[in-house]
Design a protein around this motif. Structure first.
Motif, short mmCIF file in Angstrom:
data_model
loop_
_atom_site.label_atom_id
_atom_site.label_comp_id
_atom_site.label_asym_id
_atom_site.label_seq_id
_atom_site.Cartn_x
_atom_site.Cartn_y
_atom_site.Cartn_z
N VAL A 146 0.95 -1.05 0.13
CA VAL A 146 -0.01 0.03 -0.14
C VAL A 146 1.06 1.26 -0.08
O VAL A 146 0.56 2.17 -0.69
N ALA A 147 1.91 1.21 0.86
CA ALA A 147 2.83 2.34 0.67
C ALA A 147 3.46 2.55 -0.62
O ALA A 147 4.12 3.74 -1.15
N ALA A 148 3.92 1.40 -1.09
CA ALA A 148 4.56 1.48 -2.32
C ALA A 148 3.58 2.23 -3.72
O ALA A 148 4.08 2.82 -4.36
N PHE A 149 2.31 1.76 -3.41
CA PHE A 149 1.34 2.60 -4.21
C PHE A 149 1.22 3.90 -4.18
O PHE A 149 0.75 4.70 -5.02
N ASN A 150 1.27 4.23 -2.76
CA ASN A 150 1.38 5.75 -2.42
C ASN A 150 2.49 6.35 -3.01
O ASN A 150 2.51 7.57 -3.66
N ILE A 151 3.87 5.86 -3.26
CA ILE A 151 5.07 6.32 -4.09
C ILE A 151 4.46 6.23 -5.52
O ILE A 151 4.86 7.47 -6.18
N VAL A 152 3.81 5.43 -6.05
CA VAL A 152 3.28 5.85 -7.48
C VAL A 152 2.76 6.94 -7.63
O VAL A 152 2.81 7.85 -8.57
N SER A 153 1.56 7.29 -6.74
CA SER A 153 0.63 8.34 -6.95
C SER A 153 1.43 9.74 -6.78
O SER A 153 1.44 10.73 -7.32
N THR A 154 2.59 9.67 -5.79
CA THR A 154 3.31 10.72 -5.57
C THR A 154 4.23 10.97 -6.87
O THR A 154 4.23 12.29 -6.97
N MET A 155 4.74 10.06 -7.32
CA MET A 155 5.67 10.49 -8.33
C MET A 155 5.07 10.91 -9.77
O MET A 155 5.35 11.53 -10.47
N VAL A 156 3.59 10.31 -9.67
CA VAL A 156 2.93 10.81 -10.91
C VAL A 156 2.40 12.15 -10.93
O VAL A 156 2.81 12.91 -11.80
N MET A 157 2.31 12.49 -9.62
CA MET A 157 2.03 14.10 -9.59
C MET A 157 3.38 14.85 -9.58
O MET A 157 3.31 16.01 -10.08
N VAL A 158 4.56 14.58 -9.22
CA VAL A 158 5.83 14.98 -9.33
C VAL A 158 6.08 15.11 -10.90
O VAL A 158 6.60 16.36 -11.25
N VAL A 159 5.69 14.11 -11.62
CA VAL A 159 5.88 14.09 -13.01
C VAL A 159 5.04 15.33 -13.80
O VAL A 159 5.57 16.22 -14.66
N THR A 160 3.77 15.33 -13.23
CA THR A 160 3.01 16.40 -13.71
C THR A 160 3.51 17.63 -13.42
O THR A 160 3.47 18.79 -14.17
N ASP A 161 3.91 17.89 -12.15
CA ASP A 161 4.60 19.18 -11.46
C ASP A 161 5.71 19.55 -12.28
O ASP A 161 5.92 20.75 -12.21
N LYS A 162 6.51 18.67 -12.87
CA LYS A 162 7.90 19.10 -13.26
C LYS A 162 7.96 18.80 -14.85
O LYS A 162 8.94 18.77 -15.53
N GLN A 163 6.64 18.90 -15.71
CA GLN A 163 6.64 18.70 -16.88
C GLN A 163 7.71 19.75 -17.63
O GLN A 163 8.27 19.39 -18.72
N LEU B 98 11.28 -0.10 -6.00
CA LEU B 98 11.51 -0.12 -7.36
C LEU B 98 10.60 -0.20 -8.49
O LEU B 98 10.37 0.69 -9.31
N LEU B 99 9.60 -1.29 -8.21
CA LEU B 99 8.52 -1.50 -9.09
C LEU B 99 7.64 -0.35 -8.95
O LEU B 99 7.00 0.19 -10.40
N ALA B 100 7.44 0.36 -7.84
CA ALA B 100 6.49 1.58 -7.82
C ALA B 100 7.02 2.73 -8.56
O ALA B 100 6.31 3.62 -9.07
N THR B 101 8.44 2.80 -8.88
CA THR B 101 8.67 4.01 -9.63
C THR B 101 8.93 4.02 -11.32
O THR B 101 8.99 4.89 -11.96
N ILE B 102 8.63 2.61 -11.46
CA ILE B 102 8.78 2.52 -12.88
C ILE B 102 7.76 3.07 -13.80
O ILE B 102 8.33 3.65 -14.80
N TYR B 103 6.68 2.88 -13.39
CA TYR B 103 5.43 3.64 -14.30
C TYR B 103 5.67 5.16 -14.43
O TYR B 103 5.56 5.64 -15.35
N PRO B 104 5.84 5.76 -13.29
CA PRO B 104 6.00 7.32 -13.05
C PRO B 104 7.26 7.86 -13.95
O PRO B 104 6.92 8.63 -14.72
N ALA B 105 8.06 7.15 -13.91
CA ALA B 105 9.37 7.18 -14.61
C ALA B 105 9.16 7.15 -16.18
O ALA B 105 9.79 8.08 -17.08
#
Length: 416
Positions: free
Chosen positions: A284-301, A394-401
């Motif tokens: 569950v915490a790893a899925f939170n990393i996914v949502s965090t990184m997706v928002m970071v990517v949107t913020d850093k476009q 590591l798996l949680a970071t792959i999709y946002p990256a």
């Protein structure tokens, strides 16, 4: 001077930088705390279960041997020669004969079916720690033809007897008479009471001298088996293989894993299920990393677009955000390891403190045999938990990256 890759520098900088959206920082913090709590709980729970398993195993093996050797008909005629042969074998540090039979003990109207174990007191201490479990009386009081008996504490309580009382043993091996088969009955004197801390033994085991058992159960000069104790209980497989070439006439060798296989398999299954359930917290915490990184990517476009226009490759962009996610995950893993190790190694201090603070007792000694919470930290469990947590991070970071690597610079900079 070796320079760090710019992907690493940017990933660390994005992790430290204050975000314009405070909600992203909150989710990052909650993800880190979630991973830390999951790892802490997992290490602590597995250590406690390992402690319980070791405690119960020691109590079981304190009353039984590591291995038993007998013949196919459950009778061992010449145990003395077998004793001499096994004595010199590697890893065998003790051997003792015994007789195991079922019987009924009666005192007035109270009747109890029990396991009767005939032992030689001078040999029994080589394979079991019964002498230290006896609370009243002594093991040496069992003398040949004295017809004395030592009972488990709960068994003595249920029969309402104490030291010096008379008790009747009824053996299933009967005597043929004109009126049919008459069960063998013998009066015994209670000479001791033991408490092993295991309900199976305390409520259903009685000890008598092996010669008394031979007389009551018609064994003549035979015994049921020869018990063996090893210097390392986990070497039973190797010792069993070595004994096969030494003991030609013996066809059956059992070890403690076979005798209590269902019990230890149940504990192992509980450990696996607890591992799976508590790993879900980390997921569950790893899925939170996914949502965090997706928002970071949107913020850093816009930043991603600038990096792409000055020559950064999609793989470099991908690595920047993988590093950023891994930093969040690794901090959570490190905090979790610190918390888990601290709890597991100090559980014997923490639990009494909580009990005194709250005024409660988690394991009352009058209800539970184990009055303290045991803990055994196995480092392989710690490494496994840390490895699984790192892989999930590591798996949680792959999709946002990958999403960051696909940002189109022209589209991102159109409205800047």
């Amino acid at each position: 001077m070796i320079k760090a890759p710019f992907e690493l520098l940017l990933g660390l900088r994005y992790t430290r930088a204050k975000r314009r959206n405070g909600f992203i920082s909150f989710i990052s913090l909650s993800s880190m705390i979630g991973i830390a709590l999951g790892i802490t709980a997992l290490i602590t729970v597995l250590s406690i279960m390992n402690g319980f398993q070791e405690e119960l195993r020691d109590r079981i093996l304190g009353m039984t041997a590591h291995m038993t050797v007998n013949e196919q008909n459950d009778r061992l005629a010449d145990w003395q020669s077998l004793y001499q042969r096994v004595q010199g074998q590697p890893h065998i540090i003790g051997a003792a004969p015994n007789i195991m039979e079922q019987g009924m003990l009666t005192n007035g109207k109270r009747v109890k079916g029990v396991a009767i174990r005939g032992i030689l007191p001078e040999y029994e201490n080589q394979v079991a720690d019964i002498a230290s479990q006896i609370q009243f009386g002594t093991l040496s009081s069992l003398e040949p033809r004295s017809y004395r008996i030592i009972l488990g504490s709960e068994l003595a309580l249920s029969l309402g007897v104490s030291i010096g009382d008379k008790i009747t043993l009824i053996a299933p091996q009967g005597t043929i008479s004109p009126v049919g088969i008459v069960p063998r009955i013998k009066r015994f004197t209670v000479a001791g009471i033991f408490e092993a801390g295991m309900h199976e033994y305390d409520s259903g085991l009685a000890l008598i001298h092996i010669q008394d058992a031979q007389k009551v159960f018609k064994y003549q000069d035979s015994v049921s088996a020869l018990q063996l104790k090893l210097d390392d209980m986990f070497l039973v497989g190797k010792v069993k293989h070595d004994l096969a070439s030494v003991i030609e006439n013996t066809v059956y060798i059992r070890d403690w894993r076979q005798q209590h296989s269902n019990f230890f398999r149940a504990i192992e299954m509980e450990k696996r299920m607890m591992f799976i359930v508590l790993t879900l917290i980390i997921m569950v915490a790893a899925f939170n990393i996914v949502s965090t990184m997706v928002m970071v990517v949107t913020d850093k476009q816009s930043d991603i677009a600038v990096l792409r226009t000055i020559g950064a490759t999609p793989l470099s962009i991908q690595m920047i955000f993988i590093i950023q996610g891994l930093v969040i995950g690794l901090l959570g893993v490190i905090l979790g390891l610190i918390g888990g190790l601290s709890l597991a190694l100090n559980i014997d201090v923490i639990v009494p403190f909580i009990e005194n603070l709250l005024g409660i007792q988690f394991f009352p000694p009058d209800v539970y045999y184990i009055s303290t919470v045991p803990s055994k930290l196995i480092w392989s469990d710690v490494f496994y938990i840390a490895g699984v947590s790192f892989i999930l991070t590591l798996l949680a970071t792959i999709y946002p990256a990958r999403k960051a690597a696909k940002v189109n610079p022209a589209e991102a900079l159109r409205y800047e």
